[in-house]
Design a protein around this motif. Structure first.
Motif, PDB file in Angstrom:
ATOM      1  N   HIS A   6      31.584 -59.631  15.405  1.00 43.26           N
ATOM      2  CA  HIS A   6      32.810 -60.123  15.482  1.00 43.26           C
ATOM      3  C   HIS A   6      33.427 -60.335  14.081  1.00 43.26           C
ATOM      4  O   HIS A   6      34.745 -60.405  14.386  1.00 43.26           O
ATOM      5  CB  HIS A   6      32.836 -61.320  16.405  1.00 43.26           C
ATOM      6  N   GLN A   7      32.781 -60.182  12.990  1.00 46.04           N
ATOM      7  CA  GLN A   7      33.741 -60.021  11.809  1.00 46.04           C
ATOM      8  C   GLN A   7      34.204 -58.826  11.524  1.00 46.04           C
ATOM      9  O   GLN A   7      35.261 -58.555  10.834  1.00 46.04           O
ATOM     10  CB  GLN A   7      32.664 -60.661  10.697  1.00 46.04           C
ATOM     11  N   ALA A   8      33.619 -57.819  12.060  1.00 46.87           N
ATOM     12  CA  ALA A   8      34.194 -56.461  11.947  1.00 46.87           C
ATOM     13  C   ALA A   8      35.217 -56.245  12.774  1.00 46.87           C
ATOM     14  O   ALA A   8      36.384 -55.553  12.166  1.00 46.87           O
ATOM     15  CB  ALA A   8      33.235 -55.323  12.069  1.00 46.87           C
ATOM     16  N   GLY A  70      50.865 -52.781   9.166  1.00 45.89           N
ATOM     17  CA  GLY A  70      49.783 -51.780   9.998  1.00 45.89           C
ATOM     18  C   GLY A  70      48.559 -52.452   9.953  1.00 45.89           C
ATOM     19  O   GLY A  70      47.725 -52.128  10.754  1.00 45.89           O
ATOM     20  N   SER A  71      48.200 -53.567   9.014  1.00 41.32           N
ATOM     21  CA  SER A  71      46.860 -53.912   8.780  1.00 41.32           C
ATOM     22  C   SER A  71      46.873 -55.176   7.784  1.00 41.32           C
ATOM     23  O   SER A  71      48.144 -55.621   7.346  1.00 41.32           O
ATOM     24  CB  SER A  71      46.025 -52.882   8.355  1.00 41.32           C
ATOM     25  N   ALA A  72      45.951 -56.012   7.898  1.00 38.93           N
ATOM     26  CA  ALA A  72      45.881 -56.931   6.855  1.00 38.93           C
ATOM     27  C   ALA A  72      45.828 -56.228   5.392  1.00 38.93           C
ATOM     28  O   ALA A  72      46.256 -56.875   4.359  1.00 38.93           O
ATOM     29  CB  ALA A  72      44.816 -58.074   7.101  1.00 38.93           C
ATOM     30  N   THR A  73      45.057 -55.324   5.268  1.00 38.89           N
ATOM     31  CA  THR A  73      44.932 -54.501   3.964  1.00 38.89           C
ATOM     32  C   THR A  73      46.451 -54.319   3.652  1.00 38.89           C
ATOM     33  O   THR A  73      46.561 -54.574   2.411  1.00 38.89           O
ATOM     34  CB  THR A  73      43.994 -53.323   4.215  1.00 38.89           C
ATOM     35  N   GLU A  74      47.224 -53.964   4.352  1.00 40.00           N
ATOM     36  CA  GLU A  74      48.602 -53.561   3.994  1.00 40.00           C
ATOM     37  C   GLU A  74      49.388 -54.806   3.450  1.00 40.00           C
ATOM     38  O   GLU A  74      50.200 -54.869   2.573  1.00 40.00           O
ATOM     39  CB  GLU A  74      49.675 -52.797   5.094  1.00 40.00           C
ATOM     40  N   VAL A 139      42.651 -66.487  -2.846  1.00 42.76           N
ATOM     41  CA  VAL A 139      41.358 -67.068  -2.409  1.00 42.76           C
ATOM     42  C   VAL A 139      41.533 -66.970  -0.983  1.00 42.76           C
ATOM     43  O   VAL A 139      42.702 -67.420  -0.286  1.00 42.76           O
ATOM     44  CB  VAL A 139      41.145 -68.568  -2.999  1.00 42.76           C
ATOM     45  N   MET A 140      40.578 -66.523  -0.121  1.00 44.87           N
ATOM     46  CA  MET A 140      40.513 -66.230   1.154  1.00 44.87           C
ATOM     47  C   MET A 140      40.126 -67.530   1.794  1.00 44.87           C
ATOM     48  O   MET A 140      39.903 -68.467   1.205  1.00 44.87           O
ATOM     49  CB  MET A 140      39.429 -65.276   1.439  1.00 44.87           C
ATOM     50  N   GLN A 141      40.448 -67.946   3.017  1.00 43.40           N
ATOM     51  CA  GLN A 141      39.927 -69.276   3.626  1.00 43.40           C
ATOM     52  C   GLN A 141      38.699 -69.365   4.255  1.00 43.40           C
ATOM     53  O   GLN A 141      38.148 -70.099   4.209  1.00 43.40           O
ATOM     54  CB  GLN A 141      41.295 -69.325   4.827  1.00 43.40           C
ATOM     55  N   VAL A 171      42.552 -63.927   7.254  1.00 45.66           N
ATOM     56  CA  VAL A 171      42.047 -62.753   8.404  1.00 45.66           C
ATOM     57  C   VAL A 171      40.997 -63.389   8.985  1.00 45.66           C
ATOM     58  O   VAL A 171      40.898 -63.149  10.453  1.00 45.66           O
ATOM     59  CB  VAL A 171      41.619 -61.459   7.727  1.00 45.66           C
ATOM     60  N   GLN A 172      39.797 -63.858   8.506  1.00 52.33           N
ATOM     61  CA  GLN A 172      38.731 -64.176   9.250  1.00 52.33           C
ATOM     62  C   GLN A 172      38.842 -65.812   9.756  1.00 52.33           C
ATOM     63  O   GLN A 172      38.046 -66.298  10.674  1.00 52.33           O
ATOM     64  CB  GLN A 172      37.316 -64.276   8.635  1.00 52.33           C
ATOM     65  N   ALA A 173      39.972 -66.245   9.547  1.00 49.73           N
ATOM     66  CA  ALA A 173      40.253 -67.803   9.968  1.00 49.73           C
ATOM     67  C   ALA A 173      41.415 -67.860  11.034  1.00 49.73           C
ATOM     68  O   ALA A 173      41.379 -68.843  11.808  1.00 49.73           O
ATOM     69  CB  ALA A 173      41.019 -68.678   8.770  1.00 49.73           C
ATOM     70  N   ILE A 187      47.132 -61.885   7.742  1.00 52.65           N
ATOM     71  CA  ILE A 187      46.202 -62.009   9.163  1.00 52.65           C
ATOM     72  C   ILE A 187      46.020 -60.506   9.705  1.00 52.65           C
ATOM     73  O   ILE A 187      46.958 -59.462   9.487  1.00 52.65           O
ATOM     74  CB  ILE A 187      46.538 -62.914  10.022  1.00 52.65           C
ATOM     75  N   SER A 188      45.169 -60.246  10.623  1.00 50.13           N
ATOM     76  CA  SER A 188      45.088 -58.994  11.383  1.00 50.13           C
ATOM     77  C   SER A 188      44.422 -59.452  12.752  1.00 50.13           C
ATOM     78  O   SER A 188      43.752 -60.000  13.135  1.00 50.13           O
ATOM     79  CB  SER A 188      43.721 -58.388  10.594  1.00 50.13           C
ATOM     80  N   ALA A 189      45.263 -58.586  13.654  1.00 45.96           N
ATOM     81  CA  ALA A 189      45.295 -58.861  15.273  1.00 45.96           C
ATOM     82  C   ALA A 189      43.907 -58.394  15.532  1.00 45.96           C
ATOM     83  O   ALA A 189      43.218 -59.275  16.325  1.00 45.96           O
ATOM     84  CB  ALA A 189      46.311 -58.050  15.872  1.00 45.96           C
ATOM     85  N   HIS A 190      43.164 -57.436  15.083  1.00 41.78           N
ATOM     86  CA  HIS A 190      41.980 -57.072  15.659  1.00 41.78           C
ATOM     87  C   HIS A 190      40.906 -58.035  15.520  1.00 41.78           C
ATOM     88  O   HIS A 190      39.822 -57.874  16.018  1.00 41.78           O
ATOM     89  CB  HIS A 190      41.567 -55.536  15.420  1.00 41.78           C
ATOM     90  N   LYS A 191      41.119 -58.988  14.641  1.00 47.35           N
ATOM     91  CA  LYS A 191      39.884 -60.034  14.263  1.00 47.35           C
ATOM     92  C   LYS A 191      39.963 -61.120  15.065  1.00 47.35           C
ATOM     93  O   LYS A 191      39.336 -62.043  15.312  1.00 47.35           O
ATOM     94  CB  LYS A 191      40.027 -60.439  12.827  1.00 47.35           C
ATOM     95  N   PHE A 192      41.161 -61.398  16.013  1.00 48.26           N
ATOM     96  CA  PHE A 192      41.233 -62.528  17.081  1.00 48.26           C
ATOM     97  C   PHE A 192      41.585 -61.881  18.175  1.00 48.26           C
ATOM     98  O   PHE A 192      42.478 -62.601  19.112  1.00 48.26           O
ATOM     99  CB  PHE A 192      42.128 -63.656  16.466  1.00 48.26           C
ATOM    100  N   ALA A 307      30.672 -55.103   6.788  1.00 48.62           N
ATOM    101  CA  ALA A 307      30.741 -53.782   7.652  1.00 48.62           C
ATOM    102  C   ALA A 307      31.504 -52.884   6.558  1.00 48.62           C
ATOM    103  O   ALA A 307      31.104 -51.688   6.575  1.00 48.62           O
ATOM    104  CB  ALA A 307      31.804 -53.968   8.767  1.00 48.62           C
ATOM    105  N   CYS A 308      32.275 -53.089   5.783  1.00 46.93           N
ATOM    106  CA  CYS A 308      32.887 -52.392   4.564  1.00 46.93           C
ATOM    107  C   CYS A 308      31.957 -51.823   3.558  1.00 46.93           C
ATOM    108  O   CYS A 308      31.771 -50.508   3.445  1.00 46.93           O
ATOM    109  CB  CYS A 308      34.393 -53.022   4.002  1.00 46.93           C
ATOM    110  N   ALA A 309      30.973 -52.955   2.913  1.00 43.88           N
ATOM    111  CA  ALA A 309      30.135 -52.466   2.179  1.00 43.88           C
ATOM    112  C   ALA A 309      29.030 -51.711   2.606  1.00 43.88           C
ATOM    113  O   ALA A 309      28.446 -50.740   1.854  1.00 43.88           O
ATOM    114  CB  ALA A 309      29.592 -53.659   1.372  1.00 43.88           C
TER     115      ALA A 309
HETATM  116  N1  PLP Z   1      40.335 -59.544   4.638  1.00 45.66           N
HETATM  117  C1  PLP Z   1      39.063 -59.926   5.201  1.00 45.66           C
HETATM  118  C2  PLP Z   1      38.446 -61.105   4.977  1.00 45.66           C
HETATM  119  C3  PLP Z   1      38.545 -58.934   6.293  1.00 45.66           C
HETATM  120  O1  PLP Z   1      37.790 -59.324   6.903  1.00 45.66           O
HETATM  121  C4  PLP Z   1      39.286 -57.796   6.506  1.00 45.66           C
HETATM  122  C5  PLP Z   1      38.776 -56.657   7.270  1.00 45.66           C
HETATM  123  O2  PLP Z   1      37.559 -56.666   7.444  1.00 45.66           O
HETATM  124  C6  PLP Z   1      40.404 -57.473   5.862  1.00 45.66           C
HETATM  125  C7  PLP Z   1      40.971 -58.410   5.046  1.00 45.66           C
HETATM  126  C8  PLP Z   1      41.426 -56.226   5.956  1.00 45.66           C
HETATM  127  O3  PLP Z   1      41.728 -56.148   7.524  1.00 45.66           O
HETATM  128  P1  PLP Z   1      42.443 -54.974   8.133  1.00 45.66           P
HETATM  129  O4  PLP Z   1      41.127 -54.420   9.120  1.00 45.66           O
HETATM  130  O5  PLP Z   1      43.451 -55.467   9.097  1.00 45.66           O
HETATM  131  O6  PLP Z   1      42.761 -54.081   7.105  1.00 45.66           O
END
Ligand code: PLP
Length: 361
Positions: A6-8, A70-74, A139-141, A171-173, A187-192, A307-309
């Motif tokens: 569920h983190q992916a 389009g994503s949290a990365t963007e 810093v991430m939450q 994103v994960q919070a 934030i990113s919709a597909h994580k919640f 998942a990314c690494a």
């Molecule tokens: N930040 C964190 C902490 C994430 O876990 C992720 C996705 O794995 C991202 C950013 C990137 O999110 P997105 O998939 O919406 O680009």
């Protein structure tokens, strides 16, 4: 199949799916309008987008605006690059365990970079010394690999005192914990339990930002391009549902975490046991060959490191930052439980994973 990743990503909530359906827009429907068109169909689509924006905004503190991306990365690229020119000449500081969306982006900026270390529990020391000329801190939450919750309220206070902008990757919070204060939050919709292909950047009123994507001037000029009403509606419904269910979901995570600690008694938990999102279990077993475990236990979807690494085959930066040896990092798996995971699924997955790990000797 048992889904423990569920983190992916998370499955789409049925409520989000039904909110989207109306806006998928077939030729026989009256819901395929461009939300930026001034006529009736356009205005209806725009109303759906604005309702979704209000629902997403309810996740954030007050006093800011939501920009759909389009994503949290963007969103994180917009935050760092959009503020970059404003902060030219000043240093950027990030934690050692940021997601690649921050780490790679921060490294590509012309600004000098400071990486703030974390301790063996995966927690940033919020009182550690910063260089004097810091202009932006990120810093991430909640960490995506080990689930640790960072002291972001204190980091924000210090950034304000230093005259620096604070960007938070939530994103994960989002949808799991109340989102803490910051100048910009992604934030990113597909994580919640929302759809893939949509994220958001929340920007505090008064923060100067330059767009990354220029064109028709949508999203207040900060992000041009036609929005998808279906994706916005899905994200809005997922946000509303997550807020309504926040306590019930957290109680479910607590129960699953407590059960997992018994089921995986032969493993060591990576990262703080208390300061963590309980849906994340990053577990280590000395000498384990994770690639072999994954091929032996195909019925369970889980991840090796992040998942990314794990695609890149590179050792996890996060596990190295908390002091794990290369062998310990290689012997670590990430199990992510979620809203729809049952205790029975967790027990079945544990039986399969434990048997396969023990068979490795
Ligand atoms: N930040 C964190 C902490 C994430 O876990 C992720 C996705 O794995 C991202 C950013 C990137 O999110 P997105 O998939 O919406 O680009």
């Amino acid at each position: 199949m048992i889904y423990l990743d569920h983190q992916a990503t998370t499955p789409l909530a049925p409520e989000a799916r039904s909110a989207m359906e109306r806006w998928l827009g077939g030729a026989d429907s009256a819901s395929f309008g461009n939300p930026h068109s001034p006529h009736r169909l356009g205005r209806q689509a725009d109303a759906a987008v604005e309702l979704a924006r209000e629902r997403v905004a309810a996740l954030f503190p007050s006093g800011g605006q939501v920009i759909f991306t389009g994503s949290a990365t963007e969103a994180l690229n917009l935050a760092l690059r959009g503020a970059g020119p404003v902060r030219a000449g000043r240093r950027v500081a990030i934690s050692a365990i940021e997601h690649a969306a921050i780490e790679e982006t921060a490294r590509s900026l012309p600004n000098r970079l400071t990486v703030l270390p974390v301790d063996a529990a995966g927690l940033l020391d919020a009182e550690a010394e910063w260089p004097a000329e810091v202009g932006l801190v990120s810093v991430m939450q909640v960490n995506n690999e080990i689930g640790t919750i960072q002291p972001v309220e204190r980091v924000y206070q210090r950034a304000q005192a230093a005259g620096a902008l604070f960007v938070c990757d939530a994103v994960q919070a989002a949808g799991k914990l109340p989102i803490a204060g910051a100048d910009m939050i992604a934030i990113s919709a597909h994580k919640f339990y929302g759809p893939k292909g949509i994220g958001a950047l929340w920007v505090r009123n008064g923060v100067a930002l330059q767009p990354l994507i220029t064109g028709g001037g949508q999203e207040g000029g900060f992000r041009s391009g036609t929005l998808s009403p279906a994706l916005c509606a899905g994200m809005g419904a997922a946000a509303e549902l997550a807020l309504t269910r926040m306590e019930a979901d957290a109680a479910h995570m607590d129960r699953l975490f407590a059960r997992a600690m018994d089921l995986f008694a032969g493993w060591t938990l990576n990262g703080s046991a208390d300061q963590r999102h309980k849906g994340n279990l990053n577990l280590c077993r000395a000498g384990l060959d994770v690639a072999r475990l994954m091929s032996d236990v195909r019925q369970v979807c889980f991840s090796a490191g992040s998942a990314c690494a794990s695609d890149s085959g590179k050792p996890s930066r996060v596990l190295a930052a908390i002091g794990l040896s290369a062998a310990e990092a290689k012997g670590s798996i990430r199990l992510g439980v979620g809203r729809y995971t049952t205790e029975a699924e967790l027990a079945d997955a544990a039986a399969l994973l434990n048997a396969a790990a023990e068979a490795q000797g």
